[in-house]
Motif scaffolding. Structure first.
Motif, PDB file in Angstrom:
ATOM      1  N   ASP A   1       5.890   3.244   1.136  1.00 30.29           N
ATOM      2  CA  ASP A   1       5.024   1.851   1.713  1.00 30.29           C
ATOM      3  C   ASP A   1       5.885   0.769   2.637  1.00 30.29           C
ATOM      4  OD1 ASP A   1       7.185   0.949  -1.248  1.00 30.29           O
ATOM      5  OD2 ASP A   1       8.257   1.429   0.767  1.00 30.29           O
TER       6      ASP A   1
ATOM      7  N   ARG B   1      -4.377  -3.879  -9.907  1.00 27.95           N
ATOM      8  CA  ARG B   1      -3.817  -2.899  -8.207  1.00 27.95           C
ATOM      9  C   ARG B   1      -2.558  -3.291  -8.393  1.00 27.95           C
ATOM     10  NH1 ARG B   1      -3.041  -3.189  -3.160  1.00 27.95           N
ATOM     11  NH2 ARG B   1      -3.520  -1.854  -1.906  1.00 27.95           N
ATOM     12  N   GLN B   2      -1.373  -3.510  -8.896  1.00 22.54           N
ATOM     13  CA  GLN B   2       0.061  -4.015  -8.874  1.00 22.54           C
ATOM     14  C   GLN B   2       0.542  -3.528  -9.655  1.00 22.54           C
ATOM     15  OE1 GLN B   2       2.108  -4.930  -6.603  1.00 22.54           O
ATOM     16  NE2 GLN B   2       3.749  -5.044  -7.239  1.00 22.54           N
TER      17      GLN B   2
ATOM     18  N   PHE C   1      -0.143   6.829  -5.959  1.00 22.55           N
ATOM     19  CA  PHE C   1      -0.903   5.680  -5.890  1.00 22.55           C
ATOM     20  C   PHE C   1      -1.950   6.386  -4.569  1.00 22.55           C
ATOM     21  CE2 PHE C   1      -2.856   1.737  -5.754  1.00 22.55           C
ATOM     22  CZ  PHE C   1      -3.588   1.235  -4.848  1.00 22.55           C
TER      23      PHE C   1
ATOM     24  N   LEU D   1       0.567  -0.344  -8.358  1.00 24.78           N
ATOM     25  CA  LEU D   1       1.767   0.329  -7.174  1.00 24.78           C
ATOM     26  C   LEU D   1       3.210   0.240  -8.034  1.00 24.78           C
ATOM     27  CD1 LEU D   1      -0.270  -1.820  -3.839  1.00 24.78           C
ATOM     28  CD2 LEU D   1       0.584   0.393  -4.123  1.00 24.78           C
TER      29      LEU D   1
ATOM     30  N   GLU E   1       5.607   3.290  -8.574  1.00 29.42           N
ATOM     31  CA  GLU E   1       7.072   3.087  -7.508  1.00 29.42           C
ATOM     32  C   GLU E   1       8.373   3.701  -8.725  1.00 29.42           C
ATOM     33  OE1 GLU E   1      10.019  -1.208  -6.731  1.00 29.42           O
ATOM     34  OE2 GLU E   1       8.267  -0.238  -5.488  1.00 29.42           O
TER      35      GLU E   1
ATOM     36  N   ALA F   1       1.070  -1.256  -0.070  1.00 32.42           N
ATOM     37  CA  ALA F   1      -0.180  -0.020   0.117  1.00 32.42           C
ATOM     38  C   ALA F   1       0.930   0.929   0.149  1.00 32.42           C
ATOM     39  CB  ALA F   1      -1.009   0.161   0.871  1.00 32.42           C
ATOM     40  N   LEU F   2       0.867   2.380  -1.140  1.00 28.62           N
ATOM     41  CA  LEU F   2       1.406   3.299  -0.826  1.00 28.62           C
ATOM     42  C   LEU F   2       0.664   4.363  -1.058  1.00 28.62           C
ATOM     43  CD1 LEU F   2       3.336   3.127  -4.487  1.00 28.62           C
ATOM     44  CD2 LEU F   2       3.855   2.476  -2.230  1.00 28.62           C
TER      45      LEU F   2
ATOM     46  N   ARG G   1       6.081  -8.005   0.090  1.00 23.01           N
ATOM     47  CA  ARG G   1       5.757  -7.280  -1.471  1.00 23.01           C
ATOM     48  C   ARG G   1       5.441  -8.586  -2.193  1.00 23.01           C
ATOM     49  NH1 ARG G   1       7.565  -2.500  -3.304  1.00 23.01           N
ATOM     50  NH2 ARG G   1       7.815  -2.050  -1.643  1.00 23.01           N
TER      51      ARG G   1
END
Length: 397
Positions: free
Chosen positions: A61, A86-87, A102, A90, A94, A54-55, A66
């Motif tokens: 984070d 979702r990933q 995010f 994320l 990053e 979750a960011l 992970r």
């Protein structure tokens, strides 16, 4: 009431997919093949998220648990489940930490899934005061191509920043908000049980599920074009704003106060729809809205030759449409919440055209080789849209 005659669509004229820019060298994440269009027997509730990073808005984070990095070099060669999408976002936050934020926890669905957003803009001085454009996708579960288009738009604006002068200027002067999966419960159900499921997964009792989220918005709710039958595809819910997905996005919208334009992505029909839907009366900004819609149709045609029709929402159906995002975002409630600024409001019906949909339902199943061409033409339209609305905000009449 006028009805629209749309240009014929030819499956033989599909545009070949172009390569996707390489972001990095990640680990591949496998994606299961799409299920059949036919229903699977039995009641299914879909799949919940696995562990994910979750960011928060400040970019911090949690490195525990992970998940593996997604393979963005092959990302648009298949459709993806909710947790994978979702990933993807994320990872985008990053990899492009100077551009992407995010925003988690906008809403928690009936089955406990998260609705989230990303904000894309060049961060730095003045970034909190930039005008905003709002783009949302997958309000209807079966419309998978809207989610891939949202993903492609995020890829487009991040990968071209610093390379395209137009994209660079846009992100220096504005913030793009993308909500890529408004309806994760319904989306997962469309993978596991019923490929053409439309609604969310509210339990209406007696074995009946779902509310049409695009009939649940609190603007002239229940005034036509929706059903009071919980079993109907266009069931508007027990009351306006009853659904957590809608409530969460409305609350998030109210927290922004700088939104100049909104786009709600749907399939299918190759339409660019503008207010109003609940009445046959044109909106006070019909001239401005028509100009923007017509120009976006021209921009799209210039990319791969696809014909989109720009039209008012109340012109495409024998029934009026109430409780929709097109009317809510343009309406008085959103305008008051937005500091008095009325946003431009559009809904897109993406590829294919009705003539290419083989009776309707197959139109919701876009061939994967069309995902990138679709993304390219909508990205071009969004470049125009963001640039135009920032320079020409609507004025009250």
């Amino acid at each position: 009431m006028r009805f629209i005659s749309l240009a014929a669509f030819s499956l033989a004229a599909l545009t070949a997919a172009s390569p996707v820019a390489v972001f990095n060298k990640p680990i591949d994440v496998a994606s299961p093949p799409p299920p059949s269009i036919h229903k699977i027997q039995g009641q299914g509730q879909g799949r919940h998220f696995g562990p994910a990073v979750a960011l928060e808005e400040n970019g911090s984070d949690d490195h525990k648990k992970r998940p593996p990095r997604v393979n963005v070099t092959t990302w648009f060669e298949s459709y993806h489940r909710s947790d994978e999408i979702r990933q993807y976002f994320l990872q985008l936050a990053e990899d492009y930490h100077d551009l992407v934020t995010f925003v988690p926890h906008l809403a928690r669905t009936h089955e406990g899934r998260e609705v989230y957003a990303v904000k894309i803009s060049a961060k730095g001085r003045g970034s909190r005061d930039k005008p905003q454009v709002w783009i949302q996708a997958l309000q209807h579960a079966r419309e998978w191509a809207t989610a891939t288009t949202a993903q492609y738009l995020a890829h487009h604006f991040t990968s071209k920043y610093g390379k395209s002068s137009n994209v660079t200027n846009i992100l220096n002067s504005a913030e793009i908000i993308i909500i890529p999966n408004m309806n994760p419960d319904g989306y997962e159900f469309s993978w596991d049980v019923d490929r053409i499921w439309r609604k969310n997964r509210r339990n209406n009792g007696n074995g009946i599920y779902g509310v049409d989220l695009n009939r649940n918005w609190p603007d002239h709710w229940g005034n036509g074009g929706s059903s009071t039958d919980p079993d109907a595809e266009n069931y508007g819910g027990p009351y306006a704003n009853s659904e957590p997905e809608v409530r969460g996005l409305i609350n998030f919208f109210k927290a922004q106060r700088r939104v100049l334009g909104t786009v709600d992505l749907h399939t299918h029909g190759q339409l660019i729809l503008r207010p109003q839907g609940y009445t046959n009366v044109s909106s006070p900004h019909e001239t401005e809205m028509k100009h923007v819609g017509d120009t976006m149709a021209q921009v799209i045609k210039g990319v791969h030759g696809m014909d989109y029709t720009s039209v008012r929402l109340n012109e495409i159906s024998p029934l009026l449409t109430s409780g929709s995002t097109v009317d809510w975002f343009y309406g008085d409630q959103a305008t008051r919440a937005n500091g008095g600024q009325r946003p431009y409001s559009f809904a897109f019906e993406l590829r294919p055209s009705p003539e290419g949909s083989e009776g309707g339902k197959i139109g919701f199943i876009l061939p994967i080789e069309e995902v990138i061409p679709l993304g390219e033409e909508i990205a071009a339209a969004m470049e125009y849209f963001v640039d135009y609305v920032v320079k020409n905000p609507l004025k009250e009449k």
